[in-house]
Design a protein around this motif. Sequence first.
Motif, mmCIF file in Angstrom:
data_model
loop_
_atom_site.group_PDB
_atom_site.id
_atom_site.type_symbol
_atom_site.label_atom_id
_atom_site.label_comp_id
_atom_site.label_asym_id
_atom_site.label_seq_id
_atom_site.Cartn_x
_atom_site.Cartn_y
_atom_site.Cartn_z
ATOM 1 N N GLY A 128 49.207 37.892 42.289
ATOM 2 C CA GLY A 128 48.179 36.881 42.142
ATOM 3 C C GLY A 128 46.799 37.325 42.579
ATOM 4 O O GLY A 128 45.861 36.522 42.620
ATOM 5 N N GLY A 129 46.620 38.616 42.894
ATOM 6 C CA GLY A 129 45.314 39.134 43.297
ATOM 7 C C GLY A 129 44.854 40.247 42.371
ATOM 8 O O GLY A 129 45.672 40.945 41.786
ATOM 9 N N ASP A 130 43.532 40.411 42.229
ATOM 10 C CA ASP A 130 43.005 41.449 41.341
ATOM 11 C C ASP A 130 41.852 42.207 41.990
ATOM 12 O O ASP A 130 40.923 42.659 41.313
ATOM 13 N N ALA A 131 41.918 42.389 43.317
ATOM 14 C CA ALA A 131 40.795 42.973 44.062
ATOM 15 C C ALA A 131 40.447 44.383 43.615
ATOM 16 O O ALA A 131 39.273 44.763 43.604
ATOM 17 N N ASP A 132 41.445 45.191 43.261
ATOM 18 C CA ASP A 132 41.183 46.595 42.933
ATOM 19 C C ASP A 132 40.759 46.806 41.483
ATOM 20 O O ASP A 132 40.353 47.906 41.106
ATOM 21 N N LEU A 133 40.852 45.788 40.671
ATOM 22 C CA LEU A 133 40.601 45.972 39.244
ATOM 23 C C LEU A 133 39.138 46.288 38.933
ATOM 24 O O LEU A 133 38.852 47.056 38.020
ATOM 25 N N ASP A 134 38.217 45.705 39.661
ATOM 26 C CA ASP A 134 36.801 45.945 39.379
ATOM 27 C C ASP A 134 36.448 47.424 39.469
ATOM 28 O O ASP A 134 35.711 47.956 38.630
ATOM 29 N N VAL A 135 36.988 48.105 40.476
ATOM 30 C CA VAL A 135 36.721 49.536 40.645
ATOM 31 C C VAL A 135 37.304 50.319 39.483
ATOM 32 O O VAL A 135 36.653 51.196 38.902
ATOM 33 N N TRP A 136 38.543 49.998 39.122
ATOM 34 C CA TRP A 136 39.196 50.726 38.041
ATOM 35 C C TRP A 136 38.602 50.392 36.683
ATOM 36 O O TRP A 136 38.642 51.208 35.761
ATOM 37 N N ASP A 137 38.040 49.208 36.556
ATOM 38 C CA ASP A 137 37.399 48.853 35.286
ATOM 39 C C ASP A 137 36.253 49.811 34.965
ATOM 40 O O ASP A 137 36.058 50.206 33.812
ATOM 41 N N GLU A 138 35.481 50.187 35.963
ATOM 42 C CA GLU A 138 34.373 51.101 35.726
ATOM 43 C C GLU A 138 34.873 52.469 35.267
ATOM 44 O O GLU A 138 34.335 53.067 34.331
ATOM 45 N N THR A 139 35.918 52.962 35.945
ATOM 46 C CA THR A 139 36.507 54.242 35.545
ATOM 47 C C THR A 139 37.104 54.143 34.156
ATOM 48 O O THR A 139 36.973 55.056 33.327
ATOM 49 N N LEU A 160 28.718 52.463 24.589
ATOM 50 C CA LEU A 160 30.144 52.203 24.387
ATOM 51 C C LEU A 160 30.782 51.638 25.649
ATOM 52 O O LEU A 160 31.589 50.708 25.587
ATOM 53 N N ALA A 161 30.423 52.195 26.802
ATOM 54 C CA ALA A 161 30.957 51.682 28.062
ATOM 55 C C ALA A 161 30.545 50.226 28.269
ATOM 56 O O ALA A 161 31.341 49.401 28.765
ATOM 57 N N ALA A 162 29.323 49.886 27.879
ATOM 58 C CA ALA A 162 28.854 48.507 28.018
ATOM 59 C C ALA A 162 29.639 47.565 27.101
ATOM 60 O O ALA A 162 29.990 46.439 27.493
ATOM 61 N N HIS A 163 29.918 48.020 25.871
ATOM 62 C CA HIS A 163 30.737 47.213 24.947
ATOM 63 C C HIS A 163 32.107 46.932 25.555
ATOM 64 O O HIS A 163 32.594 45.797 25.522
ATOM 65 N N LEU A 164 32.728 47.966 26.103
ATOM 66 C CA LEU A 164 34.077 47.813 26.648
ATOM 67 C C LEU A 164 34.049 46.935 27.907
ATOM 68 O O LEU A 164 34.940 46.092 28.102
ATOM 69 N N ARG A 165 33.040 47.101 28.725
ATOM 70 C CA ARG A 165 32.920 46.304 29.950
ATOM 71 C C ARG A 165 32.799 44.815 29.607
ATOM 72 O O ARG A 165 33.428 43.955 30.248
ATOM 73 N N ALA A 166 32.000 44.510 28.600
ATOM 74 C CA ALA A 166 31.809 43.117 28.202
ATOM 75 C C ALA A 166 33.107 42.514 27.662
ATOM 76 O O ALA A 166 33.449 41.363 27.958
ATOM 77 N N ARG A 167 33.831 43.311 26.887
ATOM 78 C CA ARG A 167 35.098 42.823 26.322
ATOM 79 C C ARG A 167 36.126 42.578 27.409
ATOM 80 O O ARG A 167 36.861 41.581 27.383
ATOM 81 N N LEU A 168 36.192 43.473 28.393
ATOM 82 C CA LEU A 168 37.142 43.291 29.489
ATOM 83 C C LEU A 168 36.833 42.022 30.277
ATOM 84 O O LEU A 168 37.755 41.329 30.731
#
Length: 380
Positions: free
Chosen positions: A171-182, A247-255
């Motif tokens: 029920g937690g997603d604390a680490d996802l923000d860091v991995w989203d950038e990678t 491209l990274a910005a497109h993917l970030r927005a979609r996520l």
Amino acid sequence: MHVERLALEDFRNYAQTAVEFAPGLNLVVGRNAQGKTNLLEAAYCLSGMASPRATDPVLVRTGTERALIHADVTRAERTVHVDIEIKPGRGRRVQVNRAALPRGRSLGEVLVAVFFGPDELGLVKGSPDGRRRFLDELVVKLRPARDGLRREWERVLKQRNALLRSARASGGDADLDVWDETFCQAGAELTAERLSALAQLVPLAAARYEAVAGEGHMELGYTSSWIEEQALAGGPAAAAEISVTELAAHLRARLGRLRQAELERGTSLAGPQRDDVLIRLATDDGVSDARTHASQGDQRTCALAIKLAEQDLLAEVLDERPLLLLDDVFSELDPTRRAWLAKSVQEMGQSLVTTTALEDLEVAGIQRVFEVDKGEVVPR
């Protein structure tokens, strides 16, 4: 570039054999299930790529522990000796001039090969995974150093999916923000290379299709759920101009829009792992998706045009013709397309072509013929 000598030990149905090829057109003749395709498969392994037909363990002859491939390969007037050991559970061990290579894919700097067989029809009518794999392998063939992009992307994707599964359970997603950038950076870099390779391939594939089909036009495009539609609307040439940052910005927005859905399903729902290559045919009747609306003959022509365009592109970029491997292709073509391919093969450097009957081929310029029977290769 060409293979001068190829020796096999316990590879597929070959206990032991050695073949000396001519630098031009080589025909491999024999009945079905005698080992013709296996010979081409071994030659393709010299390029550092995975077999186009099976996983490595299947390449080892039944009842033996490992398969060996030895070859003398010439490129740019320099001949090197290549040794490959394939051992189930141990991967591949590769040596060039007796010196170990850290990665088998590095063989792409020694030999580059293009393989086309009956199963390559799946490039058009098969799943998106096959088309993505074709494009990713083309990226590496063009620039072997880019192999790391695909490996990094697979590592990041695997880690992010593991985090999504964990987050779904906890029920937690604390680490996802860091991995989203990678994730966004790795996905953008891989996609940029795909778009560049596709843009270079498109005009060559269109020319090959028109030459063999005689009418109509083949179009290739890149489809993605996360790149904004307007960015892809201009076709592959325009899409290749999209920067990695964009491209990274497109993917970030979609996520950002998919976060809740991904947490619920425990997997990444956007990224290069879900993209596809669109293959369309334009005729007087309009434009149609070749995967769903083309006849099998037209699908085969599309696949053949794409693979020959791959050979053309590699020759143009590398300034040398890659090794061309054609497995039982002529029997699948009508007389007009067969004549066109026979003429084309003569201009393509070293090629290994299999057939069940020599008399079925009207190919000029044959330099050497081999007969294969029950895992034995005999010059004819």
